[in-house]
Scaffold this motif. Structure first.
Motif, PDB file in Angstrom:
ATOM      1  N   LEU A 181       0.843  -1.198   0.000  1.00  0.00           N
ATOM      2  CA  LEU A 181       0.000   0.000   0.000  1.00  0.00           C
ATOM      3  C   LEU A 181       0.872   1.239   0.000  1.00  0.00           C
ATOM      4  CD1 LEU A 181      -2.813  -0.821   2.589  1.00  0.00           C
ATOM      5  CD2 LEU A 181      -3.001  -0.721   0.109  1.00  0.00           C
ATOM      6  N   PRO A 182       0.461   2.270  -0.721  1.00  0.00           N
ATOM      7  CA  PRO A 182       1.242   3.511  -0.707  1.00  0.00           C
ATOM      8  C   PRO A 182       1.375   4.094   0.701  1.00  0.00           C
ATOM      9  CG  PRO A 182      -0.360   3.545  -2.481  1.00  0.00           C
ATOM     10  CD  PRO A 182      -0.655   2.330  -1.657  1.00  0.00           C
ATOM     11  N   LEU A 183       0.311   4.085   1.472  1.00  0.00           N
ATOM     12  CA  LEU A 183       0.337   4.592   2.847  1.00  0.00           C
ATOM     13  C   LEU A 183      -0.403   3.608   3.754  1.00  0.00           C
ATOM     14  CD1 LEU A 183      -0.427   8.341   2.114  1.00  0.00           C
ATOM     15  CD2 LEU A 183       1.763   7.363   2.807  1.00  0.00           C
ATOM     16  N   PRO A 184       0.268   2.536   4.142  1.00  0.00           N
ATOM     17  CA  PRO A 184      -0.410   1.526   4.958  1.00  0.00           C
ATOM     18  C   PRO A 184      -0.615   2.009   6.395  1.00  0.00           C
ATOM     19  CG  PRO A 184       1.904   0.978   4.745  1.00  0.00           C
ATOM     20  CD  PRO A 184       1.656   2.191   3.876  1.00  0.00           C
ATOM     21  N   PRO A 185      -1.599   1.422   7.090  1.00  0.00           N
ATOM     22  CA  PRO A 185      -1.798   1.742   8.505  1.00  0.00           C
ATOM     23  C   PRO A 185      -0.747   1.002   9.343  1.00  0.00           C
ATOM     24  CG  PRO A 185      -3.413   0.123   7.804  1.00  0.00           C
ATOM     25  CD  PRO A 185      -2.617   0.512   6.585  1.00  0.00           C
ATOM     26  N   VAL A 186       0.457   1.542   9.366  1.00  0.00           N
ATOM     27  CA  VAL A 186       1.608   0.866   9.961  1.00  0.00           C
ATOM     28  C   VAL A 186       1.351   0.480  11.416  1.00  0.00           C
ATOM     29  CG1 VAL A 186       4.054   1.093  10.571  1.00  0.00           C
ATOM     30  CG2 VAL A 186       3.211   2.023   8.407  1.00  0.00           C
ATOM     31  N   ASP A 187       0.854   1.409  12.225  1.00  0.00           N
ATOM     32  CA  ASP A 187       0.676   1.111  13.650  1.00  0.00           C
ATOM     33  C   ASP A 187      -0.316  -0.023  13.867  1.00  0.00           C
ATOM     34  OD1 ASP A 187       2.530   3.034  14.362  1.00  0.00           O
ATOM     35  OD2 ASP A 187       1.013   4.606  14.645  1.00  0.00           O
ATOM     36  N   MET A 188      -1.410  -0.025  13.110  1.00  0.00           N
ATOM     37  CA  MET A 188      -2.415  -1.068  13.271  1.00  0.00           C
ATOM     38  C   MET A 188      -1.851  -2.426  12.837  1.00  0.00           C
ATOM     39  SD  MET A 188      -6.365  -1.502  11.767  1.00  0.00           S
ATOM     40  CE  MET A 188      -6.344   0.106  11.081  1.00  0.00           C
ATOM     41  N   ILE A 189      -1.146  -2.456  11.719  1.00  0.00           N
ATOM     42  CA  ILE A 189      -0.547  -3.703  11.236  1.00  0.00           C
ATOM     43  C   ILE A 189       0.485  -4.192  12.248  1.00  0.00           C
ATOM     44  CG2 ILE A 189       0.944  -4.704   9.460  1.00  0.00           C
ATOM     45  CD1 ILE A 189      -0.484  -2.819   7.440  1.00  0.00           C
ATOM     46  N   LYS A 190       1.305  -3.284  12.715  1.00  0.00           N
ATOM     47  CA  LYS A 190       2.345  -3.630  13.688  1.00  0.00           C
ATOM     48  C   LYS A 190       1.724  -4.239  14.947  1.00  0.00           C
ATOM     49  CE  LYS A 190       6.447  -1.381  15.587  1.00  0.00           C
ATOM     50  NZ  LYS A 190       7.188  -0.116  15.670  1.00  0.00           N
ATOM     51  N   GLU A 191       0.660  -3.634  15.437  1.00  0.00           N
ATOM     52  CA  GLU A 191      -0.015  -4.115  16.646  1.00  0.00           C
ATOM     53  C   GLU A 191      -0.507  -5.555  16.474  1.00  0.00           C
ATOM     54  OE1 GLU A 191      -4.268  -3.119  18.735  1.00  0.00           O
ATOM     55  OE2 GLU A 191      -3.076  -1.404  18.048  1.00  0.00           O
ATOM     56  N   TYR A 192      -1.141  -5.858  15.351  1.00  0.00           N
ATOM     57  CA  TYR A 192      -1.668  -7.202  15.119  1.00  0.00           C
ATOM     58  C   TYR A 192      -0.556  -8.227  14.943  1.00  0.00           C
ATOM     59  CZ  TYR A 192      -6.650  -6.213  14.985  1.00  0.00           C
ATOM     60  OH  TYR A 192      -7.931  -5.882  15.330  1.00  0.00           O
ATOM     61  N   ILE A 193       0.489  -7.855  14.237  1.00  0.00           N
ATOM     62  CA  ILE A 193       1.592  -8.803  14.031  1.00  0.00           C
ATOM     63  C   ILE A 193       2.307  -9.071  15.356  1.00  0.00           C
ATOM     64  CG2 ILE A 193       3.844  -9.134  12.921  1.00  0.00           C
ATOM     65  CD1 ILE A 193       2.653  -7.823  10.412  1.00  0.00           C
ATOM     66  N   LEU A 194       2.557  -8.043  16.143  1.00  0.00           N
ATOM     67  CA  LEU A 194       3.201  -8.253  17.446  1.00  0.00           C
ATOM     68  C   LEU A 194       2.325  -9.112  18.356  1.00  0.00           C
ATOM     69  CD1 LEU A 194       4.727  -4.713  18.108  1.00  0.00           C
ATOM     70  CD2 LEU A 194       5.961  -6.824  17.523  1.00  0.00           C
ATOM     71  N   ALA A 195       1.023  -8.887  18.338  1.00  0.00           N
ATOM     72  CA  ALA A 195       0.102  -9.643  19.186  1.00  0.00           C
ATOM     73  C   ALA A 195       0.035 -11.119  18.787  1.00  0.00           C
ATOM     74  CB  ALA A 195      -1.291  -9.026  19.138  1.00  0.00           C
ATOM     75  N   SER A 196       0.398 -11.432  17.555  1.00  0.00           N
ATOM     76  CA  SER A 196       0.326 -12.818  17.088  1.00  0.00           C
ATOM     77  C   SER A 196       1.456 -13.682  17.641  1.00  0.00           C
ATOM     78  CB  SER A 196       0.366 -12.858  15.560  1.00  0.00           C
ATOM     79  OG  SER A 196       1.680 -12.579  15.082  1.00  0.00           O
ATOM     80  N   ASN A 197       2.510 -13.057  18.144  1.00  0.00           N
ATOM     81  CA  ASN A 197       3.696 -13.774  18.638  1.00  0.00           C
ATOM     82  C   ASN A 197       4.312 -14.681  17.581  1.00  0.00           C
ATOM     83  OD1 ASN A 197       3.818 -12.667  21.270  1.00  0.00           O
ATOM     84  ND2 ASN A 197       2.128 -14.006  21.890  1.00  0.00           N
ATOM     85  N   ASP A 198       4.135 -14.330  16.314  1.00  0.00           N
ATOM     86  CA  ASP A 198       4.707 -15.070  15.188  1.00  0.00           C
ATOM     87  C   ASP A 198       6.097 -14.497  14.923  1.00  0.00           C
ATOM     88  OD1 ASP A 198       5.509 -15.964  12.657  1.00  0.00           O
ATOM     89  OD2 ASP A 198       3.513 -15.765  11.775  1.00  0.00           O
ATOM     90  N   GLY A 199       7.108 -15.202  15.406  1.00  0.00           N
ATOM     91  CA  GLY A 199       8.486 -14.708  15.322  1.00  0.00           C
ATOM     92  C   GLY A 199       8.937 -14.385  13.912  1.00  0.00           C
ATOM     93  N   ASP A 200       8.577 -15.243  12.963  1.00  0.00           N
ATOM     94  CA  ASP A 200       8.979 -15.017  11.573  1.00  0.00           C
ATOM     95  C   ASP A 200       8.347 -13.733  11.027  1.00  0.00           C
ATOM     96  OD1 ASP A 200      10.263 -15.720   9.085  1.00  0.00           O
ATOM     97  OD2 ASP A 200       8.274 -16.345   8.362  1.00  0.00           O
TER      98      ASP A 200
END
Length: 180
Positions: A121-140
């Motif tokens: 995406l040209p301007l992705p919702p970085v903070d929201m994406i970051k929050e979900y990925i961190l919450a997943s505890n998916d190391g990769d």
């Protein structure tokens, strides 16, 4: 003068031929649009097929995009939402609520889809994406996200990086899967 008349006649003939071709293309797109609207309206989980056929046809009516978006939302189809959001981001006059589609992918999609949004995406919702990925505890996924954000902390996406002469490519949503 005779040469001028021949040139004028030839130009008129060429213009008429071009106009006929435009009309044929317009009729073809209308027919494709009707087919896609019917498919999206009647076939659950058909959004990706519709998007693919839309791409092959080279366009469609506004009603077609709306019908596909409605199918995506009705099915909560994160893959369809991802692809339709990219279309909407790259073609700003489409009658699509890209924000709704992006939120569907971030909230209900998997980490591969979230990372693809972040990168494409040209301007992705970085903070929201970051929050979900961190919450997943998916190391990769966390590692991939951190590596990407390290070289692109603003999260401007591939379009910005390419415009800045940085090497990157559009990342497919499902690497290794060939859509038919």
């Amino acid at each position: 003068m005779n040469d001028q008349s021949k040139q004028d006649a030839s130009a008129k003939q060429q213009e008429a031929t071009e106009q006929t071709a435009i009309e044929k293309r317009r009729e073809h797109l209308k027919a494709e649009s009707l087919h896609l609207i019917e498919m999206a309206g009647n076939e659950p989980n058909s959004a990706l097929r519709c998007i693919h056929q839309l791409s092959v046809a080279g366009g469609a009516t506004e009603a077609t995009y709306v019908a596909i978006e409605q199918r995506v939302v009705a099915d909560q189809d994160t893959a369809g939402a991802y692809h339709l959001a990219l279309l909407a981001q790259n073609t700003p006059d489409l009658p699509i609520d890209a924000r709704q589609l992006i939120e569907l992918v971030v909230n209900k999609g998997d980490n591969d889809q979230r990372l693809a949004l972040l990168k494409n995406l040209p301007l992705p919702p970085v903070d929201m994406i970051k929050e979900y990925i961190l919450a997943s505890n998916d190391g990769d996924a966390i590692g991939q996200m951190n590596a990407y954000l390290q070289i692109n902390p603003e999260g401007y996406g591939s379009h910005h990086m390419l415009a800045s002469n940085q090497a990157d490519r559009i990342v497919p949503l499902s690497p290794g899967n060939n859509a038919n």
